[in-house]
Design an enzyme around this catalytic site. Structure first.
Site, PDB file in Angstrom:
ATOM      1  N   ASP A  75       0.793 -12.239   8.841  1.00 19.71           N
ATOM      2  CA  ASP A  75       2.109 -11.830   8.356  1.00 19.71           C
ATOM      3  C   ASP A  75       2.031 -11.359   6.911  1.00 19.71           C
ATOM      4  OD1 ASP A  75       1.561 -14.552   7.629  1.00 19.71           O
ATOM      5  OD2 ASP A  75       3.667 -14.832   7.107  1.00 19.71           O
ATOM      6  N   GLU A 133       2.614 -17.500   7.444  1.00 20.78           N
ATOM      7  CA  GLU A 133       2.037 -18.116   6.242  1.00 20.78           C
ATOM      8  C   GLU A 133       2.894 -17.876   5.012  1.00 20.78           C
ATOM      9  OE1 GLU A 133      -0.423 -18.461   2.593  1.00 20.78           O
ATOM     10  OE2 GLU A 133       0.585 -16.683   3.383  1.00 20.78           O
ATOM     11  N   GLU A 134       3.610 -16.747   4.998  1.00 20.57           N
ATOM     12  CA  GLU A 134       4.333 -16.351   3.784  1.00 20.57           C
ATOM     13  C   GLU A 134       5.727 -16.975   3.670  1.00 20.57           C
ATOM     14  OE1 GLU A 134       2.912 -14.951   1.495  1.00 20.57           O
ATOM     15  OE2 GLU A 134       1.427 -13.497   2.177  1.00 20.57           O
ATOM     16  N   HIS A 336       1.621  -9.003  -2.883  1.00 21.46           N
ATOM     17  CA  HIS A 336       3.090  -8.994  -2.859  1.00 21.46           C
ATOM     18  C   HIS A 336       3.713  -7.934  -3.762  1.00 21.46           C
ATOM     19  CE1 HIS A 336       3.263 -13.548  -1.546  1.00 21.46           C
ATOM     20  NE2 HIS A 336       2.371 -12.820  -0.854  1.00 21.46           N
TER      21      HIS A 336
END
Length: 361
Positions: A75, A133-134, A336
């Site tokens: 993800d 995970e995020e 990010h």
């Protein structure tokens, strides 16, 4: 007609990175990419495939004396006009730009390609690609696998493909987030002396943060930089009311020589006299470099290991007693960001280092 996108595992790891990035998989939308990975690897007889929701596991069972786990999340954080990916040339270097190129689909692509191609590795390998995970830890696909299929998370050494500039980053810092709360008495702001201003009462806490000197702690030969930071502040009722409550949110990133409980004691000491409420926490992980198998891997990479400052899922393996490191393409400082990008040479070097180590005699 199938809606599952296809992955051509005969393409280079750089091209495969681009293909995987272009299958958008913001947290909660990993299904199509998980389907594509499962479908592509199901063609390979040397792999046993296990699927749980949007986590895919592929395992060799060759009777080797040691098992290595290589894992990575599929993800990403939300896209912001940075898909599809694009290439650029800068000062003789090629870059691949776009969401997920760093965190961490380049690492995913390398693992998928090697899983398909390494039919006779030196170790038995458990390849894991997992979801969520995020976002909050309770949704994490690796954590879910540890509950529903713990036998899949057994091994002698684990490598997490988080971005590390294709060098080994050992362990990770722990994280603790707390609220520092104050209470007062409401009053009309024209008669402020009749109330107690809860926001003003946060001043000593902010002063403590301003004067705080974070430590650098050496753990198993690696220097972990700590940090204690205000990450949020709230309070107030209306423009003419003295507030009766205020909250300062503080994040403590602590070296892996401490437990969460020890980290909390430190935070309580810093904010002595304040009400402290724990919001969330996660244990750190020691470097994981003392085991012989880990030292062999470091030697194969050929670079001095570094510490991982951010928290990663190596902590989950460490909690299971499995030494674990971070190793993947990409500069973590670009994760990010809207200009997220990875050097294609790092993708290639990461693939080569893993391939060499996993096939050594």
């Amino acid at each position: 007609m199938s809606s599952t996108p296809t992955l051509d595992l005969f393409r280079s790891s750089v091209e495969l990175t681009a293909d995987i990035c272009n299958i958008e998989s913001v947290s909660g939308n990993e299904h199509a990419l998980a389907n594509a990975i499962e479908a592509a690897l199901s063609e390979y007889a040397h792999l046993d495939i296990f699927r749980n929701e949007d986590a895919v596991v592929a395992r060799t069972n060759l009777g080797r004396s040691q098992r290595v786990i290589i894992a990575g999340h599929i993800d990403t954080v939300p896209v912001n006009n940075n898909l599809p990916v694009r290439y650029s040339e800068e000062e003789g270097a090629q870059w691949l730009w776009g969401r997920g190129t760093v965190d961490m689909k380049a690492g995913v692509a390398v693992a998928v390609k090697l899983a398909a191609e390494l039919t006779e590795p030196a170790y038995d390998i458990t390849w894991i690609w997992y979801d969520h995970e995020e976002v909050e830890s309770s949704l994490n696909g690796l954590g879910r696998l540890a509950v529903v299929a713990p036998e899949l998370l057994t091994g002698d050494f684990a490598i997490l493909g988080e971005p590390s500039n294709s060098t080994v980053e050992g362990g990770c810092n722990g994280t603790l987030r707390v609220e520092v709360r104050t209470h007062g008495v409401r009053a009309h702001s024209a008669r402020a002396w009749m109330g107690e201003n809860a926001i003003h009462k946060l001043a000593p806490a902010l002063a403590a943060l301003e004067g705080y000197k974070p430590a650098t702690v050496t753990v198993d030969g690696l220097d972990y930089r700590e940090g204690l930071s205000a990450v949020g502040i709230s309070g107030g009722v209306a423009g003419n009311v003295i507030p009766d409550a205020a909250v300062l949110t503080v994040n403590y990133r602590f070296a892996p020589d401490k437990s969460v409980d020890q980290a909390l004691v430190h935070v309580q000491d810093v904010f002595a006299g304040f009400e402290i409420v724990v919001i969330d926490s996660a244990e750190g992980a020691r470097p994981g470099l003392t085991a012989a198998i880990a030292q062999d891997f470091v030697a194969a990479v050929g670079e001095e290991p570094k510490p991982k400052y951010g928290w990663t899922d190596v902590s989950r393996f460490s909690a299971l007693g499995i030494p674990a490191v971070n190793f993947g393409p990409g500069d973590p400082s670009l994760a990010h960001t809207d200009d997220e990008r990875v050097l294609t040479s790092q993708i290639e070097s990461c693939e080569q280092a893993l391939r060499t180590w996993l096939t050594q005699a």
